[in-house]
Design a protein around this motif. Structure first.
Motif, PDB file in Angstrom:
ATOM      1  N   ILE A  95       5.994   5.726   3.165  1.00  0.00           N
ATOM      2  CA  ILE A  95       4.977   6.466   3.922  1.00  0.00           C
ATOM      3  C   ILE A  95       4.902   5.904   5.338  1.00  0.00           C
ATOM      4  CG2 ILE A  95       2.527   7.053   4.111  1.00  0.00           C
ATOM      5  CD1 ILE A  95       2.337   6.901   1.070  1.00  0.00           C
ATOM      6  N   PHE A 128      -8.765   5.288   7.343  1.00  0.00           N
ATOM      7  CA  PHE A 128      -7.962   4.492   6.420  1.00  0.00           C
ATOM      8  C   PHE A 128      -7.095   5.395   5.538  1.00  0.00           C
ATOM      9  CE2 PHE A 128      -7.371   2.515   2.263  1.00  0.00           C
ATOM     10  CZ  PHE A 128      -6.862   1.273   2.615  1.00  0.00           C
ATOM     11  N   CYS A 129      -7.668   6.545   5.188  1.00  0.00           N
ATOM     12  CA  CYS A 129      -7.011   7.481   4.275  1.00  0.00           C
ATOM     13  C   CYS A 129      -5.883   8.281   4.899  1.00  0.00           C
ATOM     14  CB  CYS A 129      -8.035   8.494   3.795  1.00  0.00           C
ATOM     15  SG  CYS A 129      -8.561   8.177   2.180  1.00  0.00           S
ATOM     16  N   VAL A 142     -14.835   5.545   8.719  1.00  0.00           N
ATOM     17  CA  VAL A 142     -13.852   4.461   8.629  1.00  0.00           C
ATOM     18  C   VAL A 142     -12.888   4.713   7.472  1.00  0.00           C
ATOM     19  CG1 VAL A 142     -13.541   1.995   8.208  1.00  0.00           C
ATOM     20  CG2 VAL A 142     -15.394   2.768   9.684  1.00  0.00           C
ATOM     21  N   ALA A 143     -13.449   5.108   6.316  1.00  0.00           N
ATOM     22  CA  ALA A 143     -12.606   5.379   5.151  1.00  0.00           C
ATOM     23  C   ALA A 143     -11.666   6.551   5.438  1.00  0.00           C
ATOM     24  CB  ALA A 143     -13.470   5.676   3.928  1.00  0.00           C
ATOM     25  N   TRP A 200      -2.759  -2.799   5.415  1.00  0.00           N
ATOM     26  CA  TRP A 200      -3.285  -1.532   4.895  1.00  0.00           C
ATOM     27  C   TRP A 200      -3.229  -1.524   3.361  1.00  0.00           C
ATOM     28  CZ3 TRP A 200      -1.151   2.827   2.327  1.00  0.00           C
ATOM     29  CH2 TRP A 200      -1.977   3.958   2.323  1.00  0.00           C
ATOM     30  N   PRO A 211      -2.880   7.943   6.176  1.00  0.00           N
ATOM     31  CA  PRO A 211      -1.514   7.903   5.630  1.00  0.00           C
ATOM     32  C   PRO A 211      -1.407   8.537   4.244  1.00  0.00           C
ATOM     33  CG  PRO A 211      -2.120   5.770   6.541  1.00  0.00           C
ATOM     34  CD  PRO A 211      -3.357   6.611   6.558  1.00  0.00           C
ATOM     35  N   LEU A 212      -2.423   8.310   3.402  1.00  0.00           N
ATOM     36  CA  LEU A 212      -2.407   8.908   2.065  1.00  0.00           C
ATOM     37  C   LEU A 212      -2.486  10.426   2.171  1.00  0.00           C
ATOM     38  CD1 LEU A 212      -4.832   6.611   0.018  1.00  0.00           C
ATOM     39  CD2 LEU A 212      -2.354   6.775  -0.209  1.00  0.00           C
ATOM     40  N   LEU A 229     -16.006   5.560  -2.067  1.00  0.00           N
ATOM     41  CA  LEU A 229     -15.257   4.949  -0.964  1.00  0.00           C
ATOM     42  C   LEU A 229     -14.546   3.678  -1.414  1.00  0.00           C
ATOM     43  CD1 LEU A 229     -17.642   5.465   2.094  1.00  0.00           C
ATOM     44  CD2 LEU A 229     -15.735   6.864   1.330  1.00  0.00           C
ATOM     45  N   LEU A 263     -20.156  -3.140   4.621  1.00  0.00           N
ATOM     46  CA  LEU A 263     -20.515  -1.741   4.868  1.00  0.00           C
ATOM     47  C   LEU A 263     -20.761  -0.991   3.550  1.00  0.00           C
ATOM     48  CD1 LEU A 263     -20.721   0.127   7.361  1.00  0.00           C
ATOM     49  CD2 LEU A 263     -18.353   0.750   6.981  1.00  0.00           C
ATOM     50  N   LEU A 320       6.513  10.943  12.165  1.00  0.00           N
ATOM     51  CA  LEU A 320       5.419  11.893  12.360  1.00  0.00           C
ATOM     52  C   LEU A 320       4.480  11.478  13.491  1.00  0.00           C
ATOM     53  CD1 LEU A 320       4.722  12.605   8.591  1.00  0.00           C
ATOM     54  CD2 LEU A 320       6.114  13.912  10.197  1.00  0.00           C
ATOM     55  N   VAL A 356      -1.566  12.307   4.707  1.00  0.00           N
ATOM     56  CA  VAL A 356      -0.289  12.815   5.232  1.00  0.00           C
ATOM     57  C   VAL A 356       0.745  12.903   4.119  1.00  0.00           C
ATOM     58  CG1 VAL A 356       1.689  12.179   6.689  1.00  0.00           C
ATOM     59  CG2 VAL A 356      -0.629  12.097   7.617  1.00  0.00           C
ATOM     60  N   ALA A 357       0.822  11.853   3.284  1.00  0.00           N
ATOM     61  CA  ALA A 357       1.827  11.834   2.222  1.00  0.00           C
ATOM     62  C   ALA A 357       1.553  12.908   1.180  1.00  0.00           C
ATOM     63  CB  ALA A 357       1.855  10.458   1.561  1.00  0.00           C
ATOM     64  N   VAL A 414     -11.379   4.654  -2.881  1.00  0.00           N
ATOM     65  CA  VAL A 414     -10.455   5.081  -1.831  1.00  0.00           C
ATOM     66  C   VAL A 414      -9.701   3.876  -1.286  1.00  0.00           C
ATOM     67  CG1 VAL A 414     -10.346   5.903   0.555  1.00  0.00           C
ATOM     68  CG2 VAL A 414     -11.661   7.173  -1.148  1.00  0.00           C
ATOM     69  N   TYR A 415     -10.434   2.802  -0.984  1.00  0.00           N
ATOM     70  CA  TYR A 415      -9.788   1.611  -0.426  1.00  0.00           C
ATOM     71  C   TYR A 415      -8.871   0.943  -1.437  1.00  0.00           C
ATOM     72  CZ  TYR A 415     -12.559   1.745   3.786  1.00  0.00           C
ATOM     73  OH  TYR A 415     -13.099   2.117   4.977  1.00  0.00           O
ATOM     74  N   ILE A 456       5.883   7.780   9.029  1.00  0.00           N
ATOM     75  CA  ILE A 456       4.955   7.924  10.145  1.00  0.00           C
ATOM     76  C   ILE A 456       5.468   7.196  11.390  1.00  0.00           C
ATOM     77  CG2 ILE A 456       2.613   7.373  10.945  1.00  0.00           C
ATOM     78  CD1 ILE A 456       1.728   7.765   7.993  1.00  0.00           C
ATOM     79  N   LEU A 507      -0.374   1.330  -5.584  1.00  0.00           N
ATOM     80  CA  LEU A 507       0.912   1.953  -5.243  1.00  0.00           C
ATOM     81  C   LEU A 507       1.968   0.874  -5.096  1.00  0.00           C
ATOM     82  CD1 LEU A 507      -0.259   4.494  -2.515  1.00  0.00           C
ATOM     83  CD2 LEU A 507       0.168   4.934  -4.923  1.00  0.00           C
TER      84      LEU A 507
END
Lengths: 256, 275
Positions: free
Chosen positions: A85, B20-21, B16-17, A128, B23-24, A67, A56, A95, B26-27, A70-71, A89, A77
């Protein structure tokens, strides 16, 4: 191989007794099995999703490179941060469930406390975190495919699916090898996530992994002899699994 | 692949991203909300944003964050500098000497790449106990150096092979000894590899949990990563404070990541993707 305990400084050699104890031990078989399940889920899901997202994000452009970062962010971390985290949740009063309750769901599931979900929640959180790594490796693999090949295929009238089957997927063999071996090694030694998310529960070892079991047996239960035998078994399993996988995948690469 | 609708792909990729994001997001967003609001509406933007959570972490009476930060910085800096220098020296000599024993050392080092920390943690703690380094900073540094040396050497060995020998021969002709040749000729040429190794090890050591948990604490205090673990009780409800602690604990790595993104991605997947 000794029956040493912290409270009893004298040790005696007990030969292979600790190994025999372990093989009969329900708890250890459980944690070995948990580790296998987590590893299979993580390897399969991360590879599939990683490849899909790489395909993609293959295009050039500022949006796509943003993007990609981002991934990749969860990769840098710590597993502890990602797990905290995840726990915030997914905890019983976390949450996600508080949101579900406010939406009118009466009894939301215990994602980390119900044995039928806990192992999958842990695996999901691992996927994840590792996904960005797999995406980057697949993108590097895709970048290494000569454009001429794919152009030639589409000129010959290959549809997108045929192109993928005949050219893209075989050319990605090295990337698949790297990802699979890396993911296998990472999921096999999973400890931090279990310590934060479930502490081995639900029950005594609903989600305990081998690494978690080794540390628990050695330091909380003070049975270093048994823990060493576990570590020995773990080492052999890791070695056999990674070498076999590597051999199989590299043979596949060579056959191209 | 020709997409018939040009905006479909970017839209889908962004969507989609976005998922995926979550949880980040939210934190991050809940650092700036009072904890009651976090539970009530985790996805809402903070209105109005509050710095109370961050303040609370920075002024904790037990100093969990500040002590942890100092420990993390010391442990990480010492571990990665020592490992990098040792690995570069070892890789250089092993590649250049090519005798049977260096090949044996290389083989042993490579097996060290697959060993999970949990397997060796028990003997390691025994040895540290025996030499009186258990629960000390030097002990933890030693464990890290030993554990990460094989990886660092692997990266350097690939690099040393690409350095032309003529440079070293020229240095030898000019009368430079072994050490001088290494420091003045070889090590500067290894800079790209050193950058990869430092970044990789830096992230790993900073994020490490098991080794500091068992080897460093409780005497010498502990790292921020262990601090996060300590700050979550069995019934963690104070979400805002925990998220704030994590943000502050991750800040150094995040800042470096944003500054040197390309190096990070290359470093963390480095070597692996070169066909």
């Amino acid at each position: 191989m000794t029956d040493e305990r912290a409270t009893r400084p004298k040790t005696s050699f007990v030969g292979l007794d600790n190994y025999r104890l372990l093989i009969q031990d329900e708890g250890f078989r459980h944690s070995l099995w948990n580790t296998v399940i987590i590893t299979v889920i993580v390897v399969l899901l991360t590879n599939v999703l990683g490849l899909a997202i790489a395909l993609l994000l293959r295009k050039q452009g500022r949006l796509y490179s943003l993007l990609r970062s981002v991934y990749f962010t969860p990769v840098i971390l710590s597993a502890v941060v990602v797990s905290v985290i995840g726990r915030s949740i997914l905890a019983d009063k976390g949450l996600l469930n508080s949101t579900l309750v406010s939406m009118g769901v009466d009894n939301p599931p215990g994602w980390l406390t119900d044995p039928s979900y806990a192992l999958y929640s842990v695996s999901g959180i691992m996927v994840w975190q590792m996904l960005g790594f797999a995406v980057v490796v697949y993108l590097a693999g895709l970048a290494g495919i000569p454009v001429e090949l794919e152009e030639a295929a589409s000129l010959d009238g290959a549809g997108p699916w045929q192109q993928f089957r005949a050219i893209t997927w075989p050319m990605l063999a090295p990337a698949l090898t790297i990802n699979t071996v890396m993911l296998m090694i990472s999921s096999f030694k999973i400890y931090d996530q279990i310590a934060v998310l479930t502490n081995g529960g639900p029950g005594t070892d609903g989600t305990a992994t081998v690494a978690f079991d080794v540390v628990r047996t050695a330091f909380s239960e003070q049975r270093p002899g048994v823990a060493s035998a576990m570590a020995g078994i773990m080492l052999v399993v890791v070695a056999i699994a990674s070498v076999t996988t590597l051999r199989l995948l590299q043979r596949r690469e060579a056959n191209l | 692949m020709k997409t018939r609708i040009p905006w479909l792909r970017p839209l889908f990729a962004t969507g989609v991203a976005g998922v995926f994001c979550l949880p980040l997001y939210v934190a991050l967003v809940n650092v700036f909300k009072p904890s009651a609001d976090v539970v009530a509406s985790p996805l809402a933007l903070p209105a109005p944003p509050t710095l109370e959570n961050l303040q609370q972490v920075l002024t904790r009476p037990d100093g969990l964050y500040w002590y942890g930060l100092v420990n993390s910085l010391m442990l990480t800096a010492a571990s990665i500098l020592i490992t990098t220098v040792l690995a570069a020296m070892a890789a250089y000599r092993l590649v250049r000497s090519g005798r049977w024993w260096s090949r044996a050392v290389i083989a042993v080092m490579l097996t060290g790449l697959m060993i999970p920390p949990a397997v060796i943690i028990l003997p390691v703690t025994r040895i540290l106990d025996a030499v009186g380094l258990m629960h000390t900073m030097p002990g933890a540094v030693l464990v890290n150096v030993g554990y990460y040396l094989p990886f660092a050497m692997l990266v350097f060995m690939g690099f040393v092979r690409s350095i032309p020998r003529e440079l070293e021969e020229a240095a030898a002709v000019d009368g430079a000894g072994l050490f001088r040749t290494f420091w003045q000729v070889v090590f500067p040429l290894l800079r790209p590899a050193s950058a990869s190794v430092l970044i990789f090890l830096g992230v790993w050591v900073w994020n490490d949990f098991l080794t500091p948990l068992l080897v460093l604490g409780p005497g010498a205090g502990n790292t921020v990563t262990v601090g996060i673990f300590r700050s979550i009780g069995p019934y963690q409800q104070d979400f805002g404070a925990v998220f704030a602690f994590m943000l502050l604990a991750t800040l150094p790595v995040l800042v470096l990541y944003l500054a040197f993104q390309k190096h990070f991605v290359r470093g963390l997947t480095g070597g692996a993707t070169k066909g």
